[in-house]
Write a protein that holds these residues in place. Structure first.
Motif, mmCIF file in Angstrom:
data_model
loop_
_atom_site.group_PDB
_atom_site.id
_atom_site.type_symbol
_atom_site.label_atom_id
_atom_site.label_comp_id
_atom_site.label_asym_id
_atom_site.label_seq_id
_atom_site.Cartn_x
_atom_site.Cartn_y
_atom_site.Cartn_z
ATOM 1 N N THR A 89 0.827 -1.219 0.000
ATOM 2 C CA THR A 89 0.000 0.000 0.000
ATOM 3 C C THR A 89 0.854 1.260 0.000
ATOM 4 O O THR A 89 0.371 2.341 0.346
ATOM 5 C CB THR A 89 -0.943 0.027 1.226
ATOM 6 O OG1 THR A 89 -0.168 -0.093 2.412
ATOM 7 C CG2 THR A 89 -1.985 -1.062 1.160
ATOM 8 N N ARG A 121 2.466 4.555 -1.108
ATOM 9 C CA ARG A 121 1.938 5.603 -2.002
ATOM 10 C C ARG A 121 2.795 5.762 -3.242
ATOM 11 O O ARG A 121 2.333 6.228 -4.267
ATOM 12 C CB ARG A 121 1.899 6.937 -1.254
ATOM 13 C CG ARG A 121 0.989 6.952 -0.075
ATOM 14 C CD ARG A 121 0.837 8.348 0.487
ATOM 15 N NE ARG A 121 2.066 9.112 0.534
ATOM 16 C CZ ARG A 121 2.751 9.397 1.636
ATOM 17 N NH1 ARG A 121 2.343 8.941 2.781
ATOM 18 N NH2 ARG A 121 3.824 10.127 1.584
ATOM 19 N N GLU A 129 -4.910 1.017 -9.664
ATOM 20 C CA GLU A 129 -5.794 0.498 -8.619
ATOM 21 C C GLU A 129 -6.026 -1.006 -8.767
ATOM 22 O O GLU A 129 -6.021 -1.746 -7.780
ATOM 23 C CB GLU A 129 -7.131 1.245 -8.652
ATOM 24 C CG GLU A 129 -8.052 0.871 -7.516
ATOM 25 C CD GLU A 129 -9.365 1.609 -7.556
ATOM 26 O OE1 GLU A 129 -10.216 1.277 -6.723
ATOM 27 O OE2 GLU A 129 -9.554 2.491 -8.412
ATOM 28 N N ARG A 134 -2.923 -3.060 -7.629
ATOM 29 C CA ARG A 134 -2.791 -3.004 -6.172
ATOM 30 C C ARG A 134 -3.827 -3.919 -5.518
ATOM 31 O O ARG A 134 -3.515 -4.697 -4.614
ATOM 32 C CB ARG A 134 -2.962 -1.581 -5.657
ATOM 33 C CG ARG A 134 -2.962 -1.516 -4.126
ATOM 34 C CD ARG A 134 -3.105 -0.124 -3.586
ATOM 35 N NE ARG A 134 -1.841 0.562 -3.749
ATOM 36 C CZ ARG A 134 -1.680 1.676 -4.468
ATOM 37 N NH1 ARG A 134 -2.695 2.222 -5.085
ATOM 38 N NH2 ARG A 134 -0.497 2.233 -4.569
ATOM 39 N N LYS A 135 -5.060 -3.824 -5.998
ATOM 40 C CA LYS A 135 -6.151 -4.637 -5.458
ATOM 41 C C LYS A 135 -5.842 -6.125 -5.613
ATOM 42 O O LYS A 135 -6.020 -6.912 -4.684
ATOM 43 C CB LYS A 135 -7.436 -4.293 -6.209
ATOM 44 C CG LYS A 135 -8.700 -4.595 -5.477
ATOM 45 C CD LYS A 135 -9.915 -4.223 -6.306
ATOM 46 C CE LYS A 135 -9.893 -2.778 -6.732
ATOM 47 N NZ LYS A 135 -11.022 -2.393 -7.553
ATOM 48 N N LEU A 154 -2.920 -7.111 -3.201
ATOM 49 C CA LEU A 154 -3.372 -7.095 -1.803
ATOM 50 C C LEU A 154 -4.283 -8.274 -1.498
ATOM 51 O O LEU A 154 -4.115 -8.957 -0.490
ATOM 52 C CB LEU A 154 -4.100 -5.782 -1.486
ATOM 53 C CG LEU A 154 -3.210 -4.577 -1.229
ATOM 54 C CD1 LEU A 154 -4.028 -3.305 -1.231
ATOM 55 C CD2 LEU A 154 -2.475 -4.725 0.084
ATOM 56 N N TYR A 167 -5.196 -1.291 8.196
ATOM 57 C CA TYR A 167 -5.193 -1.629 6.768
ATOM 58 C C TYR A 167 -6.152 -0.713 5.985
ATOM 59 O O TYR A 167 -5.811 -0.201 4.917
ATOM 60 C CB TYR A 167 -5.579 -3.099 6.634
ATOM 61 C CG TYR A 167 -5.758 -3.621 5.235
ATOM 62 C CD1 TYR A 167 -4.730 -3.558 4.298
ATOM 63 C CD2 TYR A 167 -6.952 -4.223 4.853
ATOM 64 C CE1 TYR A 167 -4.894 -4.068 3.020
ATOM 65 C CE2 TYR A 167 -7.126 -4.739 3.589
ATOM 66 C CZ TYR A 167 -6.090 -4.661 2.681
ATOM 67 O OH TYR A 167 -6.255 -5.164 1.422
ATOM 68 N N ARG A 222 -4.590 2.624 5.564
ATOM 69 C CA ARG A 222 -3.601 2.573 4.476
ATOM 70 C C ARG A 222 -4.297 2.664 3.119
ATOM 71 O O ARG A 222 -3.824 3.351 2.223
ATOM 72 C CB ARG A 222 -2.780 1.279 4.539
ATOM 73 C CG ARG A 222 -1.956 1.060 5.752
ATOM 74 C CD ARG A 222 -0.635 1.707 5.814
ATOM 75 N NE ARG A 222 0.177 1.651 4.636
ATOM 76 C CZ ARG A 222 1.265 2.384 4.478
ATOM 77 N NH1 ARG A 222 1.653 3.218 5.429
ATOM 78 N NH2 ARG A 222 1.982 2.303 3.386
ATOM 79 N N LEU A 223 -5.417 1.964 2.973
ATOM 80 C CA LEU A 223 -6.156 2.002 1.702
ATOM 81 C C LEU A 223 -6.710 3.402 1.433
ATOM 82 O O LEU A 223 -6.639 3.897 0.307
ATOM 83 C CB LEU A 223 -7.287 0.968 1.707
ATOM 84 C CG LEU A 223 -6.860 -0.494 1.669
ATOM 85 C CD1 LEU A 223 -8.077 -1.400 1.805
ATOM 86 C CD2 LEU A 223 -6.094 -0.810 0.404
ATOM 87 N N CYS A 244 -3.987 5.584 0.191
ATOM 88 C CA CYS A 244 -3.675 5.320 -1.229
ATOM 89 C C CYS A 244 -4.689 5.988 -2.142
ATOM 90 O O CYS A 244 -4.331 6.580 -3.157
ATOM 91 C CB CYS A 244 -3.686 3.817 -1.501
ATOM 92 S SG CYS A 244 -2.290 2.957 -0.805
ATOM 93 N N TYR A 261 -11.751 -4.763 -2.435
ATOM 94 C CA TYR A 261 -10.674 -5.004 -1.473
ATOM 95 C C TYR A 261 -11.147 -6.033 -0.441
ATOM 96 O O TYR A 261 -12.244 -5.916 0.086
ATOM 97 C CB TYR A 261 -10.269 -3.718 -0.759
ATOM 98 C CG TYR A 261 -9.530 -2.756 -1.651
ATOM 99 C CD1 TYR A 261 -8.203 -2.973 -1.971
ATOM 100 C CD2 TYR A 261 -10.160 -1.629 -2.170
ATOM 101 C CE1 TYR A 261 -7.518 -2.093 -2.797
ATOM 102 C CE2 TYR A 261 -9.485 -0.747 -2.995
ATOM 103 C CZ TYR A 261 -8.170 -0.988 -3.304
ATOM 104 O OH TYR A 261 -7.490 -0.129 -4.116
#
Length: 192
Positions: free
Chosen positions: A73, A75, A81, A84-85, A88, A115, A118-119, A122, A180
């Motif tokens: 996560t 930056r 997106e 990352r998804k 994760l 968490y 953090r999302l 982002c 997520y």
């Protein structure tokens, strides 16, 4: 065993059986007599509760998991997106599946809060421009005046991610809808 002496005697008697009868090699450096709470085995640690032995994730495993989530996560990762998804969700599912037999429900509840923050950080970083932040906050149901006021904030991304406004607009439900995976949700799903 009831005592350390008894455990030492058991160890001396079981090593010949393992090596001579089962033809397995015992690592003498790692094999020792210690209290059940001091043992780390495959990322797990043990404890007693109501006379029964129980499992939990070892603090080192938890620390490594948080470091990995922090990397995913970051930056400055430069991911889109979707990527990352995907990364994760893959990591969260793997970690929870590995530790699903351990008692980690309350731990996951606490880590999930961190968490989600953090999302949100982002997502806030991804919106970049003030105009985009304002439009997205309005789209998420915030009134126009408050959205533009908050879009112009000079607070850090991490600080903003914990704000009441982002918690109210980028909710748990919306993060789920976006795809997520929550650690606690997945753990509860796997355990049933």
């Amino acid at each position: 065993c009831k005592s350390k002496r008894s455990a030492g005697r058991t160890l001396r008697n079981i090593i010949p059986f393992i090596e001579d009868k089962l033809f397995l090699k015992v690592n003498r450096e790692k094999t020792n007599v210690s209290h059940v709470s001091k043992i780390k085995f495959l990322g797990h640690t043990f404890y007693r509760s109501h006379g029964k032995g129980r499992l939990r994730a070892h603090p080192t495993s938890i620390r490594k998991m948080k470091q990995r989530l922090k990397q995913l996560t970051s930056r400055n990762k430069g991911w889109g997106e979707n990527e990352r998804k995907k990364e994760l969700n893959h990591y969260v599912r793997g970690w929870v599946n590995y530790f699903k037999m351990a008692d980690i429900k309350s731990l996951l509840r606490n880590i999930d809060r961190w968490y989600r923050r953090r999302l949100r950080m982002c997502i806030w970083k991804q919106w970049k421009r003030i105009r985009t932040k304002g439009k997205m906050l309005i789209k998420l149901g915030l009134n126009k005046w408050k959205a533009w006021e908050y879009a112009n904030t000079r607070k850090s991304y991490w600080h903003t991610a914990n704000s009441f406004i982002l918690k109210r607009t980028i909710t748990i439900h919306r993060l789920r809808q976006a795809g997520y995976t929550s650690l606690l949700d997945y753990y509860l799903k796997v355990r049933t």
